[in-house]
Design a protein around this motif. Sequence first.
Motif, short mmCIF file in Angstrom:
data_model
loop_
_atom_site.label_atom_id
_atom_site.label_comp_id
_atom_site.label_asym_id
_atom_site.label_seq_id
_atom_site.Cartn_x
_atom_site.Cartn_y
_atom_site.Cartn_z
N VAL A 489 0.87 -1.18 0.00
CA VAL A 489 0.00 0.00 0.00
C VAL A 489 0.90 1.22 0.00
CG1 VAL A 489 -1.76 1.33 1.21
CG2 VAL A 489 -1.84 -1.17 1.27
N ARG A 490 0.62 2.16 -0.87
CA ARG A 490 1.28 3.47 -0.84
C ARG A 490 0.20 4.54 -0.80
NH1 ARG A 490 1.66 6.13 -5.89
NH2 ARG A 490 0.87 4.93 -7.66
N ALA A 491 0.56 5.75 -0.54
CA ALA A 491 -0.42 6.82 -0.45
C ALA A 491 -0.01 7.99 -1.33
CB ALA A 491 -0.60 7.29 0.99
N LYS A 492 -1.01 8.74 -1.74
CA LYS A 492 -0.79 9.92 -2.57
C LYS A 492 -1.74 11.01 -2.11
CE LYS A 492 -0.68 11.27 -7.50
NZ LYS A 492 -0.84 10.77 -8.90
N VAL A 493 -1.22 12.18 -1.90
CA VAL A 493 -2.04 13.32 -1.48
C VAL A 493 -2.10 14.31 -2.64
CG1 VAL A 493 -2.38 15.15 0.21
CG2 VAL A 493 -1.29 13.00 0.91
N VAL A 494 -3.31 14.58 -3.12
CA VAL A 494 -3.51 15.49 -4.24
C VAL A 494 -4.24 16.73 -3.73
CG1 VAL A 494 -4.48 15.78 -6.54
CG2 VAL A 494 -3.66 13.52 -5.82
N SER A 495 -3.66 17.89 -3.97
CA SER A 495 -4.31 19.13 -3.55
C SER A 495 -5.00 19.79 -4.73
CB SER A 495 -3.26 20.08 -2.96
OG SER A 495 -2.51 20.70 -4.00
#
Length: 526
Positions: A489-495
């Motif tokens: 599992v990896r994460a990505k934060v999109v603004s």
Amino acid sequence: MYRSFAVRFACAAFVGFALAIAGLGCAPEPDIEAPPEEEPEHELEPEEAPEPEPDLEPEAEADPEEPTWWKGQLHAHTLWSDGQVFPEMAAAKYQELGFHFLTYTDHDILPRDEAFPAFEDYLTGMIDEGIIPAGFAAGFWPMGHDGKVWVNKTQRGYEPEDLEPYRQRFGEDWVETTELDGDTLVRVQPIDEFRHLVEEPGEFLLMEGVELTGISNIHLLAINVTEPIPPFVPEDEATPVQKIQNHLDNIAEAAQAEDGPVLDVLAHPNYGGAVTAEHMIELDDVRVFEVYNGHRSTLNFGDEYRKDTDRMWDIVLAHRLSEGEGPLLYGIATDDTHSYEWESHSAAGRGWVMVRSDELAPDSIVNAVLDGDFYATTGVKLNDIRHENGALTVEVDAEPDVNYTIQFIGTRAGADLSSEPVENEHGEPMTREKTYRRDLAHNRDILDHDDSEEPYAVTRQYSSDIGEVLYEVEGTEATYEFEGDELYVRAKVVSDKVHPNPFVRPRRGEEFEVAWIQPVQPANGE
């Protein structure tokens, strides 16, 4: 040796400068369909009225008792190769942008006078054998003269006033010049002579590295090295996988002579269509790659045929981990800085890493990256990342009036890993493997031994099982609880904040600030 080499370079100065700005050293490889309107690697864009740079304050001073997030750049060029600023000015720029560390990664050369003779021998051999023309070398790298390293002011296109900011920043006496055969040479200072002018303990650090380039678009970074590493040019022929593995072997051999850990990074995989996900699947030794490179010719987001680097990342992870405990692949963001000017083709401050370590020191930084204790970003800041108690938690350091979406991305055990080739506009499968070989007549590596017009391979089409969004939250904090069947599992934060100086050209749409959190395996969470 230095003087004879300098004279050979100086006599080819005009040709070298023309070739350098045409980008022949790193231009997209033959028969690779490039995206429209992209500049070559070394094209100098015309001056335009730039937008003001954002007011970036340095990060708060660290508490020495606690692990700290250090803001750093792992890929930058200077006048030691094809960059357009002196190395001290590059350091000053990154200090202004609030960075804690800068890594010099010039093409095939370390920023040291003592490293230049070995590089000179390599380069002279390349010229003598016809692999590269002397004129190109003169416009791409500095020259040796009287035991020091210099840049030819004429061939690099400097006017007298161009040196004024350099003099103003470091003093009139610091800028060293000399005359050679009617040309003005300006000394390119070695790192050990200017380090004391820019480093500040606990606040700003310089790191040494090199971008192993040779004569192809397959490049690897070697970071935290102090001795030269030979770039790879095939004696006969080599596939992309063989070229990458040779670079990795050379870095590993060099690392044995270093006192600290060495980090190798596969740079800009989509540049010139050089590397596919399938190549990386074959190479377990590739542990870190550039998921984001700020140079505008690197195709981070893919094109009609090439997958974006996010998609490539998931494909590699799924294959590596599907049959047991393969190594994780980590993704960094970099600038690949060359020109440093705001809104240029390769500006400072587009992409970087935030590394969590106990101290601001090269070994600590490299070890943290090797452990995956960092995130890559183009502007989004995080307060914390925690992988514990069967869960992955992300906390955003939110800006006012900015909205965030946190995505947890992964692939489950039993996912469909089958694939199909991508077809071009003529319905032809894009599967032909590249083979690099020396071609003395064309002064470069060329591809293949036949006249086939079959399209070259791109990353294949895979199932949506790979890299699916497992959980998504709109907000500034989110926790994903593992279900136990995830391979990773990896994460990505999109603004929704538009990047002020984007990799994407404004006419092609907007680019939003993003952060990439490194993949973890559920079984390894404490």
